[in-house]
Design a protein around this motif. Structure first.
Motif: not given
Length: 288
Positions: A180-195
């Protein structure tokens, strides 16, 4: 004690083909019980399986209460024909067939649906993922169908395109999530998805001679950096080792995984609380 948020009880950490062969004539209770005992001996009371095509995880769920284990399973994972995923489940070729697979899993007692949207790491080409990935529109429709049937979605996904597609589709957990790149991590941070990063699937390969260590180190560094960023960003993260994968043993795997987090982030109550919150999130989401 932490639970195991990603395992495959059909596998044994040694030889996948041999392990599968042991269940070809039906789930082998003796082998399943040995794996469940490995969790019990370590005080592990929660296991979330990633599924298989032979009913082994389904049988494990039936036996697990005898060992004081809360066992969750999708029964089998669902992959598109011709794409990665046959190793753990059943295929579809149209969305109508996918829907029937979802209903099939539900009828067999699935706690959630698992989908396969990309391949795995290409250890000979850093940054690359094997095989083809599903298009974002396909992933969105798959997640929509599962959610409409009242099922949460566990998504095997790697790579920037694959992860972004899965996040936009609203998957409930992201398994592996390499590169994952930085933008993708930001998307993940804004979601309720658990990594669920499954770090030791690569770390435990070191010294195995299956792959050159020099090919593994960049992957480990990339994953470690993303874990550090995830911690700083407050991304929902849970510990799962992919137990059953090569050199990732049932029971021991999650202990190795927690040690990997400790190596990256240090040993602190803040780290342990963060991971426990991720696990509790998984428990709340992924139940029938």
């Amino acid at each position: 004690m932490f639970g195991e948020c990603h395992a495959h009880i059909i596998m044994d950490g040694v030889n996948y083909r041999h392990a599968v062969d042991m269940h070809k004539n039906g789930p082998d209770d003796k082998i399943i019980r040995e794996h469940l005992e490995a969790y019990q001996k370590r005080g592990i009371t929660f296991v979330r399986d990633g599924g298989d095509g032979l009913g082994v995880s389904r049988r494990a769920k039936e036996l697990a209460p005898e060992y004081g284990i809360d066992y969750r399973t999708p029964v089998f994972a669902i992959h598109k024909e011709g794409y990665y995923g046959a190793i753990v489940g059943k295929s579809f070729d149209t969305m109508g067939k996918f829907h029937r697979r979802v209903l099939e899993a539900k009828a067999q007692g699935a706690d959630f649906i698992k989908i396969m949207t990309t391949g795995i790491l290409d250890f000979n080409n850093h940054g690359a993922i094997t095989g083809m990935y599903l298009e974002a529109d396909e992933v969105r429709e798959m997640v929509h169908i599962a959610h409409e049937e009242g099922m949460k979605v566990m998504s095997h996904t790697n790579g920037v395109y694959g992860v972004r597609a899965a996040l936009k589709a609203g998957v409930d957990s992201l398994e592996h999530g390499n590169y994952m790149d930085g933008e993708t991590l930001e998307m993940l941070a804004e979601s309720s998805t658990v990594w669920v990063p499954t770090l030791v699937t690569v770390i435990n390969l070191l010294g195995s001679e299956r792959y050159e260590d020099a090919a593994l180190f960049p992957i480990i560094r990339s994953a470690s950096e993303n874990v550090r960023k995830a911690f700083q960003m407050g991304i929902h993260v849970a510990a799962g080792s992919d137990a059953g994968a090569y050199r990732v043993y049932h029971g021991q795997g999650i202990q190795d995984e927690i040690h990997a987090f400790e190596e990256i982030l240090g040993c602190s109550d803040k780290v342990y609380t963060w991971l426990k919150e991720g696990e509790e999130n998984i428990k709340k989401k992924f139940h029938s």
